[in-house]
Design an enzyme around this catalytic site. Structure first.
Site, PDB file in Angstrom:
ATOM      1  N   HIS A 227       0.838  -1.210   0.000  1.00 21.82           N
ATOM      2  CA  HIS A 227       0.000   0.000   0.000  1.00 21.82           C
ATOM      3  C   HIS A 227       0.869   1.254   0.000  1.00 21.82           C
ATOM      4  O   HIS A 227       0.670   2.163  -0.811  1.00 21.82           O
ATOM      5  CB  HIS A 227      -0.905  -0.047   1.245  1.00 21.82           C
ATOM      6  CG  HIS A 227      -1.756   1.142   1.465  1.00 21.82           C
ATOM      7  ND1 HIS A 227      -3.124   1.097   1.342  1.00 21.82           N
ATOM      8  CD2 HIS A 227      -1.462   2.414   1.834  1.00 21.82           C
ATOM      9  CE1 HIS A 227      -3.626   2.297   1.618  1.00 21.82           C
ATOM     10  NE2 HIS A 227      -2.627   3.109   1.926  1.00 21.82           N
ATOM     11  N   GLU A 228       1.856   1.318   0.878  1.00 20.61           N
ATOM     12  CA  GLU A 228       2.689   2.522   0.990  1.00 20.61           C
ATOM     13  C   GLU A 228       3.649   2.671  -0.191  1.00 20.61           C
ATOM     14  O   GLU A 228       3.881   3.788  -0.666  1.00 20.61           O
ATOM     15  CB  GLU A 228       3.445   2.539   2.315  1.00 20.61           C
ATOM     16  CG  GLU A 228       2.552   2.556   3.540  1.00 20.61           C
ATOM     17  CD  GLU A 228       1.472   3.630   3.549  1.00 20.61           C
ATOM     18  OE1 GLU A 228       1.584   4.649   2.834  1.00 20.61           O
ATOM     19  OE2 GLU A 228       0.485   3.449   4.284  1.00 20.61           O
ATOM     20  N   ILE A 229       4.206   1.576  -0.680  1.00 25.03           N
ATOM     21  CA  ILE A 229       5.106   1.676  -1.834  1.00 25.03           C
ATOM     22  C   ILE A 229       4.324   2.122  -3.066  1.00 25.03           C
ATOM     23  O   ILE A 229       4.808   2.945  -3.847  1.00 25.03           O
ATOM     24  CB  ILE A 229       5.864   0.359  -2.062  1.00 25.03           C
ATOM     25  CG1 ILE A 229       6.863   0.157  -0.904  1.00 25.03           C
ATOM     26  CG2 ILE A 229       6.593   0.371  -3.409  1.00 25.03           C
ATOM     27  CD1 ILE A 229       7.519  -1.203  -0.884  1.00 25.03           C
TER      28      ILE A 229
ATOM     29  N   VAL B 299       4.030   5.790  -2.819  1.00 19.96           N
ATOM     30  CA  VAL B 299       5.276   6.437  -3.257  1.00 19.96           C
ATOM     31  C   VAL B 299       5.287   6.529  -4.788  1.00 19.96           C
ATOM     32  O   VAL B 299       5.776   7.500  -5.353  1.00 19.96           O
ATOM     33  CB  VAL B 299       6.511   5.665  -2.737  1.00 19.96           C
ATOM     34  CG1 VAL B 299       7.801   6.140  -3.415  1.00 19.96           C
ATOM     35  CG2 VAL B 299       6.624   5.804  -1.221  1.00 19.96           C
TER      36      VAL B 299
END
Length: 169
Positions: free
Chosen positions: A134-136, A139
């Site tokens: 989710h976070e990558i 980014v």
């Protein structure tokens, strides 16, 4: 007091942060991101949530969702994903109060640089793999609502607007 998170559809949430050699602005942005994650006990955050165009995420590596073991990931990337997928609930500090089911691979191999610039590779399963993916993706400029159907996304955004309207009246 909560950090000043940008709110969807802020342009920072759809911009890909380009990988580059670790430098002082990235280190400072990483410190701010870590502080923000700790302040709200997030499972993970990307620099875009603070409106920053930096290739940084912070992810809790703790396998128990009640605990936090934050690590800063500079220039993070997904190296490998499992074929097996499962659906789990996801949300964002940039879309407060909204959670939707998202399908993701159950395992992920993640590459990144640590705060000293050393290359690292970690393999995650289950919840931590979900958070890291989710976070990558954030980014990379991919807000999590892009992973759901248009119908589900529109319903989530209607609920969000309704919640905002209720909060201001």
């Amino acid at each position: 007091m909560a950090p000043p998170f940008v709110i969807y559809p802020h342009p920072a949430l759809s911009r890909k942060a380009l990988a580059r050699p670790l430098d002082e602005p990235m280190i400072k942005a990483g410190a701010a991101l870590l502080k923000a994650a700790e302040a709200v006990r997030a499972y993970g955050l990307a620099a875009a949530h603070l409106g920053l165009d930096e290739p940084i995420a912070v992810v809790s590596f703790a396998t128990n969702p009640q605990e936090r073991d934050y690590r800063l990931l500079f220039n993070p990337r997904i190296v490998e994903l499992a074929e097996e997928v499962e659906t789990g609930t996801e949300g964002s500090v940039s879309l407060p109060g909204i959670e939707v089911p998202v399908q993701r691979p159950v395992r992920a191999v993640i590459g990144f640089q640590d705060a000293e610039g050393r290359e690292q590779v970690e393999r995650f399963e289950g919840f931590v793999a979900r958070v890291a993916q989710h976070e990558i993706e954030q980014v990379e400029g991919i807000f999590f609502l892009r992973r759901v159907s248009i119908t589900r996304r529109d319903a989530a955004l209607r609920r969000f607007r309704k919640n905002l309207l209720s909060a201001t009246t």
